[in-house]
Each structure stands twice: as structure tokens, then as C-alpha cells.
Motif scaffolding. Structure first.
Motif, PDB file in Angstrom:
ATOM      1  N   LYS A  97       0.994  -1.184  -0.085  1.00 40.45           N
ATOM      2  CA  LYS A  97      -0.038  -0.001  -0.040  1.00 40.45           C
ATOM      3  C   LYS A  97       0.948   1.329   0.069  1.00 40.45           C
ATOM      4  O   LYS A  97       0.419   2.254  -0.695  1.00 40.45           O
ATOM      5  CB  LYS A  97      -0.966   0.017   1.088  1.00 40.45           C
ATOM      6  CG  LYS A  97      -2.080  -1.119   0.997  1.00 40.45           C
ATOM      7  CD  LYS A  97      -3.059  -0.650   2.158  1.00 40.45           C
ATOM      8  CE  LYS A  97      -4.227  -1.701   2.238  1.00 40.45           C
ATOM      9  NZ  LYS A  97      -5.248  -1.603   3.367  1.00 40.45           N
ATOM     10  N   PRO A 102      -2.045   2.440  -8.563  1.00 33.82           N
ATOM     11  CA  PRO A 102      -3.033   1.797  -9.481  1.00 33.82           C
ATOM     12  C   PRO A 102      -2.350   1.578 -10.840  1.00 33.82           C
ATOM     13  O   PRO A 102      -1.395   2.658 -11.459  1.00 33.82           O
ATOM     14  CB  PRO A 102      -4.162   2.811  -9.732  1.00 33.82           C
ATOM     15  CG  PRO A 102      -4.093   3.579  -8.327  1.00 33.82           C
ATOM     16  CD  PRO A 102      -2.620   3.596  -7.960  1.00 33.82           C
ATOM     17  N   SER A 105       2.443  -3.186 -11.567  1.00 30.55           N
ATOM     18  CA  SER A 105       2.639  -4.658 -11.522  1.00 30.55           C
ATOM     19  C   SER A 105       3.640  -5.296 -10.399  1.00 30.55           C
ATOM     20  O   SER A 105       4.366  -4.450  -9.918  1.00 30.55           O
ATOM     21  CB  SER A 105       2.986  -5.390 -12.781  1.00 30.55           C
ATOM     22  OG  SER A 105       4.312  -4.729 -12.984  1.00 30.55           O
ATOM     23  N   GLY A 130      -1.760 -14.307  -4.139  1.00 24.82           N
ATOM     24  CA  GLY A 130      -3.474 -14.242  -4.246  1.00 24.82           C
ATOM     25  C   GLY A 130      -3.948 -13.334  -3.211  1.00 24.82           C
ATOM     26  O   GLY A 130      -4.943 -12.678  -3.777  1.00 24.82           O
ATOM     27  N   TYR A 131      -3.517 -13.095  -1.978  1.00 21.29           N
ATOM     28  CA  TYR A 131      -3.834 -12.504  -0.832  1.00 21.29           C
ATOM     29  C   TYR A 131      -3.723 -11.167  -1.353  1.00 21.29           C
ATOM     30  O   TYR A 131      -4.798 -10.050  -1.287  1.00 21.29           O
ATOM     31  CB  TYR A 131      -3.216 -12.845   0.307  1.00 21.29           C
ATOM     32  CG  TYR A 131      -3.545 -11.690   1.311  1.00 21.29           C
ATOM     33  CD1 TYR A 131      -4.876 -11.817   1.927  1.00 21.29           C
ATOM     34  CD2 TYR A 131      -2.759 -10.734   1.724  1.00 21.29           C
ATOM     35  CE1 TYR A 131      -5.088 -10.813   3.030  1.00 21.29           C
ATOM     36  CE2 TYR A 131      -3.030  -9.594   2.831  1.00 21.29           C
ATOM     37  CZ  TYR A 131      -4.202  -9.854   3.362  1.00 21.29           C
ATOM     38  OH  TYR A 131      -4.471  -9.030   4.380  1.00 21.29           O
ATOM     39  N   SER A 133      -3.372  -9.972  -4.451  1.00 17.29           N
ATOM     40  CA  SER A 133      -4.171  -9.544  -5.473  1.00 17.29           C
ATOM     41  C   SER A 133      -5.605  -9.337  -5.168  1.00 17.29           C
ATOM     42  O   SER A 133      -6.446  -8.249  -5.770  1.00 17.29           O
ATOM     43  CB  SER A 133      -3.939 -10.889  -6.572  1.00 17.29           C
ATOM     44  OG  SER A 133      -4.715 -10.539  -7.872  1.00 17.29           O
ATOM     45  N   ASP A 134      -6.144 -10.236  -4.341  1.00  8.42           N
ATOM     46  CA  ASP A 134      -7.507  -9.656  -3.839  1.00  8.42           C
ATOM     47  C   ASP A 134      -7.627  -8.508  -2.964  1.00  8.42           C
ATOM     48  O   ASP A 134      -8.676  -7.733  -3.135  1.00  8.42           O
ATOM     49  CB  ASP A 134      -7.822 -10.947  -2.866  1.00  8.42           C
ATOM     50  CG  ASP A 134      -7.911 -12.103  -3.578  1.00  8.42           C
ATOM     51  OD1 ASP A 134      -8.086 -12.178  -5.028  1.00  8.42           O
ATOM     52  OD2 ASP A 134      -8.013 -13.316  -3.079  1.00  8.42           O
ATOM     53  N   GLU A 135      -6.504  -8.148  -2.218  1.00 11.00           N
ATOM     54  CA  GLU A 135      -6.797  -6.766  -1.381  1.00 11.00           C
ATOM     55  C   GLU A 135      -6.434  -5.702  -2.360  1.00 11.00           C
ATOM     56  O   GLU A 135      -6.962  -4.531  -1.865  1.00 11.00           O
ATOM     57  CB  GLU A 135      -5.933  -6.743  -0.297  1.00 11.00           C
ATOM     58  CG  GLU A 135      -6.258  -7.978   0.879  1.00 11.00           C
ATOM     59  CD  GLU A 135      -7.441  -7.759   1.497  1.00 11.00           C
ATOM     60  OE1 GLU A 135      -7.510  -6.669   1.843  1.00 11.00           O
ATOM     61  OE2 GLU A 135      -8.213  -8.738   1.718  1.00 11.00           O
ATOM     62  N   LEU A 136      -5.766  -5.718  -3.136  1.00 11.64           N
ATOM     63  CA  LEU A 136      -5.336  -4.860  -3.854  1.00 11.64           C
ATOM     64  C   LEU A 136      -5.607  -4.870  -5.485  1.00 11.64           C
ATOM     65  O   LEU A 136      -4.779  -5.213  -6.361  1.00 11.64           O
ATOM     66  CB  LEU A 136      -3.777  -4.537  -4.060  1.00 11.64           C
ATOM     67  CG  LEU A 136      -3.366  -3.983  -2.372  1.00 11.64           C
ATOM     68  CD1 LEU A 136      -1.725  -4.146  -2.358  1.00 11.64           C
ATOM     69  CD2 LEU A 136      -4.032  -2.663  -1.933  1.00 11.64           C
ATOM     70  N   PRO A 137      -6.779  -4.966  -5.855  1.00 13.27           N
ATOM     71  CA  PRO A 137      -7.305  -5.126  -7.359  1.00 13.27           C
ATOM     72  C   PRO A 137      -6.607  -4.434  -8.270  1.00 13.27           C
ATOM     73  O   PRO A 137      -6.743  -4.500  -9.480  1.00 13.27           O
ATOM     74  CB  PRO A 137      -8.637  -5.180  -7.314  1.00 13.27           C
ATOM     75  CG  PRO A 137      -9.119  -4.472  -6.096  1.00 13.27           C
ATOM     76  CD  PRO A 137      -7.967  -4.666  -5.110  1.00 13.27           C
ATOM     77  N   GLU A 138      -6.116  -2.998  -7.743  1.00 10.83           N
ATOM     78  CA  GLU A 138      -5.720  -2.095  -8.957  1.00 10.83           C
ATOM     79  C   GLU A 138      -4.269  -2.537  -9.279  1.00 10.83           C
ATOM     80  O   GLU A 138      -3.712  -1.768 -10.219  1.00 10.83           O
ATOM     81  CB  GLU A 138      -5.769  -0.693  -8.075  1.00 10.83           C
ATOM     82  CG  GLU A 138      -4.761  -0.541  -7.043  1.00 10.83           C
ATOM     83  CD  GLU A 138      -5.316  -0.990  -5.521  1.00 10.83           C
ATOM     84  OE1 GLU A 138      -4.899  -0.403  -4.577  1.00 10.83           O
ATOM     85  OE2 GLU A 138      -6.110  -1.549  -5.589  1.00 10.83           O
ATOM     86  N   GLU A 140      -1.583  -5.462 -10.705  1.00 14.28           N
ATOM     87  CA  GLU A 140      -1.641  -6.449 -11.699  1.00 14.28           C
ATOM     88  C   GLU A 140      -0.682  -7.349 -11.482  1.00 14.28           C
ATOM     89  O   GLU A 140       0.727  -7.003 -11.282  1.00 14.28           O
ATOM     90  CB  GLU A 140      -1.487  -5.988 -12.978  1.00 14.28           C
ATOM     91  CG  GLU A 140      -1.552  -6.806 -14.160  1.00 14.28           C
ATOM     92  CD  GLU A 140      -1.083  -6.541 -15.537  1.00 14.28           C
ATOM     93  OE1 GLU A 140      -1.039  -7.292 -16.483  1.00 14.28           O
ATOM     94  OE2 GLU A 140      -1.049  -5.258 -15.661  1.00 14.28           O
TER      95      GLU A 140
END
Length: 405
Positions: A97, A102, A105, A130-131, A133-138, A140
Motif C-alpha cells: 500500500k 494503480p 505490476s 493471491g492475497y 491480488s484480492d486486497e489490491l485489485p488495482e 496487476e
């Protein structure tokens, strides 16, 4: 981020085979010297990398010092977390974070020295990736050349996370290749030669010739200030002041004008060589660049080198001036070098020096002066000091002069 450790990677030391431990030991000593002001941290050199445990010391200050230590390929400030997956996820999310934007990658890269940990490297990469990617969909996920690589190191005591790789100075640890004398003038070339010499692991001592009243205290302090610019790469450098007035006056009085420069430099080389022998140096280094000025033709070099069999190394010999200037700017010596304080190399420079001096004539003209007596009196007047990080020798007025150039 409150970093807890800095992980140092060795780079070129990985090729040193049976001598590797000696190089790592030397690097450990140099890092210790560079970080001597930081009393809480602890340094743990390992075979494959070095771990600097900060114990609350200022990470940014330590990072800035490490950038200049030769022998370091790169390093990563890290955060220690418990060997618990939830703790790792929480800290990894906080790190991402802080630096993620945004559209950027990322990937997770795990290294596991503790093979008893319940997740292997691939499992940790998938679980943590995976975690995030789910928490930070912005952001890649990208395996090749991502903007951010989150590195995870699983050790027996804890798990360490980092998202930075900071480039080090490279080269070899200073002192691992022995000691030499650097003939330091006040110009652009010799400080660059000193930097390149340090980078190849040679511990250098500066030999500077001064000729009062023809050269000023400003010229002497300028040479000391140039030395101070190189100190961060080694921690401290011996500065040797060599009185040269009597020799220059005698040479000017007794030697034909065209051979003044050649014989003066032969005397400088003799003095440097005797200092080297007394101080257990193995070679002499200087800032000569082939063909750059009259004293640096091959014929001149041969006539000057005639006075010693000691190896003379010229790190900038095949560089052109623009290449040397670029390095001088990178190491912050250029503005100092162009300050208008004459050194003894220029004060008696003849208008038409011999660019191709004859060796037999050089030896003949030199017989007109009492070489041994002049050398003995000059050596009796040398002064040796140590220049350390933070030392300053030029006042504000002289800094203003530099800004006006």
C-alpha cells in the motif's frame, strides 16, 4: 516503514573461490568502519550475504553510508515479522500500500533457508500473491519484469520482507588488493584515478606536493577537500604533505627550461617511491592520461619512470577528458578540481616543455642538482594526517568562488 534489517549482497566476491572468506572479512571491516557512528546495529557477515540488524538505528542514514562501500553489489532494507502467515500477509499488505500505485505490476519472490517451514517457496508465492491480488485489485500480477518485486526470506528465527533493491558501489572491498600511494594534484584527473583505484580494492594514501610561498594554503586545503570526497568509500585516508619548494627552485635554476617539467616529475616520483617503501605500499598510482598534456606522452612517461622499478598504475590512462569529467561529476570532485588555486605542477611550467624528452639528456641535466640531498631534506619535512568523513578544509568564501566558475 520501520526497517529492522538491511540485507547486503556481495556481487563480485562470489567469484573469489578459496579467498572468498578473506574478502568478506575485509568487507565486514570496511562496513563496520563506515557505520561506526551507529552504536545499536549489529553486523553479521555470512558466506552468501551480510545481515545488518538495525536495533532501532536510523535506516536512512545507514543506507546512505552503504551506497559508497566498495564490494557491495546491492542491498535491501527489510522488515522482520513472526513466522506466522497472517503476520506476513499483514505486513506485506502495508508495504504494498505504501509504494503501489494503480496500474503497477507486482510479483512475490520467496527464498527459504528453513526447509522445515510448512510452506515451500511456490506455496508462499501463491498464498501471498493471491492475497495481495484480492486486497489490491488495482495492481496487476506479472511474473516478468514487474514494477514491484516483494521478496520474502524464510529463516529459522523469523520471516523477512523487502520490496527494494538498492544498487551498491560494486568493485572490491578496499584493502583486499593491498596498499598503494596516489600522487594527488589539485586537478580533475587524479581524484578520479583515486576513486577507480579504491574500487579495485586498493587502500590508497594520498601524496601531495606543495611549494609555499608559490602555492597557497588554499591549494593545500583544496587537495585535502578532494581527499575528503573519497573518504566515504573507505572511512579514512592518510594525507601526506611533501614540501617541494627547494627542489623546484633548484631545478629551475640549474636545468634547461625545456626539461624543467620532466626533472621535477622525476623528483616527485623518487619522493613518492621512498614514501611508499617506508609505509609498506606496493605500487604508485597517478592521474596521467596518455597524450592529454605535454608531460603525459609515452616518451615523457618513459623518461620519468626511469627513476624507479616500482609498478606505476594509471587508472585513467586510456580515457578521454570527457569520460574523466563525467566520473568527476558523479563522485562530486569536479567543482572542487576546477577551483583556481595553483598547485606546484603548474607554477614553474615552461611555455614550451619537451613533449618527447631524450632520456640521455634528461639524465645528464639532472646531474646538475644534488638529488640525494634534496630528497633527504624534503622527506624530513613531510607531514602525515588522516582525513575522515565530515572533515572540511575550505571556507564559505572559497565555496562561492567555485559556484562562480
Amino acid at each position: 516503514m520501520q526497517y529492522t534489517e538491511i540485507m547486503v549482497r556481495y556481487g563480485e566476491l562470489s567469484t573469489k573461490g578459496k579467498n572468498r572468506n578473506d574478502f568478506i572479512g575485509r568487507l565486514n571491516g570496511n562496513v563496520t568502519k563506515a557505520l561506526h557512528e551507529y552504536k545499536q546495529l549489529r553486523i553479521h557477515p555470512k558466506r552468501d550475504r551480510m545481515h545488518i540488524v538495525l536495533n532501532g538505528d536510523d535506516a536512512e542514514g545507514v543506507i546512505e553510508r552503504l551506497r559508497h562501500v566498495f564490494g557491495i553489489q546491492n542491498f535491501s532494507p527489510s522488515i522482520q515479522v513472526d513466522r506466522d502467515l497472517d503476520s506476513v500477509k499483514e505486513m506485506a499488505l502495508a508495504m504494498m500500500k505504501e509504494i503501489g500505485q494503480p496500474g503497477m505490476s507486482f510479483k512475490v519472490n520467496t527464498r527459504r533457508s528453513d526447509h522445515n517451514f510448512f510452506l515451500d517457496t511456490n506455496d508462499m508465492n501463491r498464498e501471498l500473491g493471491g492475497y495481495l491480488s484480492d486486497e489490491l485489485p488495482e495492481l496487476e500480477v506479472q511474473m516478468k519484469k514487474p514494477d514491484i518485486t516483494l521478496r520474502v526470506e524464510i529463516r529459522q528465527d523469523a520471516i523477512y520482507l523487502t520490496n527494494q533493491v538498492i544498487q551498491g558501489a560494486g568493485g572490491l572491498p578496499v584493502g583486499s588488493a593491498g596498499k598503494g600511494m596516489l600522487m594527488l594534484s589539485g586537478g580533475i584527473d587524479s581524484p578520479v584515478a583515486g576513486y577507480l583505484t579504491l574500487k579495485r580494492g586498493v587502500d590508497i594514501e594520498m601524496v601531495h606536493f606543495f611549494s609555499p610561498p608559490y602555492t597557497s594554503d588554499n591549494a593545500l586545503n583544496k587537495a585535502k577537500e578532494l581527499t575528503a570526497k573519497l573518504v566515504p568509500y573507505v572511512g579514512g585516508i592518510k594525507f601526506i604533505e611533501v614540501p617541494f619548494t627547494e627542489i623546484q627552485e633548484e631545478v629551475k635554476h640549474s636545468v634547461p627550461e625545456g626539461y624543467l617539467m620532466t626533472i621535477q616529475r622525476r623528483m616527485m616520483l623518487r619522493l613518492t617511491d621512498q614514501i611508499r617503501a617506508k609505509r609498506q605500499g606496493l605500487a604508485i598510482f597517478n592521474g596521467e592520461s596518455v597524450g592529454q598534456v605535454a608531460s603525459q606522452t609515452l616518451e615523457s612517461m618513459m623518461a620519468i619512470n626511469d627513476v624507479t622499478t616500482t609498478p606505476i598504475v594509471r587508472p585513467v590512462a586510456t580515457m578521454d577528458k570527457n569520460e574523466i569529467i563525467e566520473i568527476a561529476k558523479d563522485i562530486d570532485t569536479y567543482e572542487l578540481s576546477i577551483m583556481p588555486f595553483e598547485d606546484c605542477c603548474t607554477i614553474f611550467a615552461p611555455p614550451a616543455p619537451k613533449t618527447r624528452p631524450n632520456l640521455d639528456k634528461t639524465r645528464f641535466y639532472e646531474q646538475r642538482i644534488d638529488v640525494d640531498a634534496l630528497i633527504e631534506r624534503s622527506l624530513a619535512g613531510i607531514k602525515v594526517t588522516e582525513i575522515k568523513a565530515g572533515d572540511q578544509f575550505l571556507n564559505q568564501d572559497e565555496e562561492i568562488i567555485a559556484e562562480l566558475l
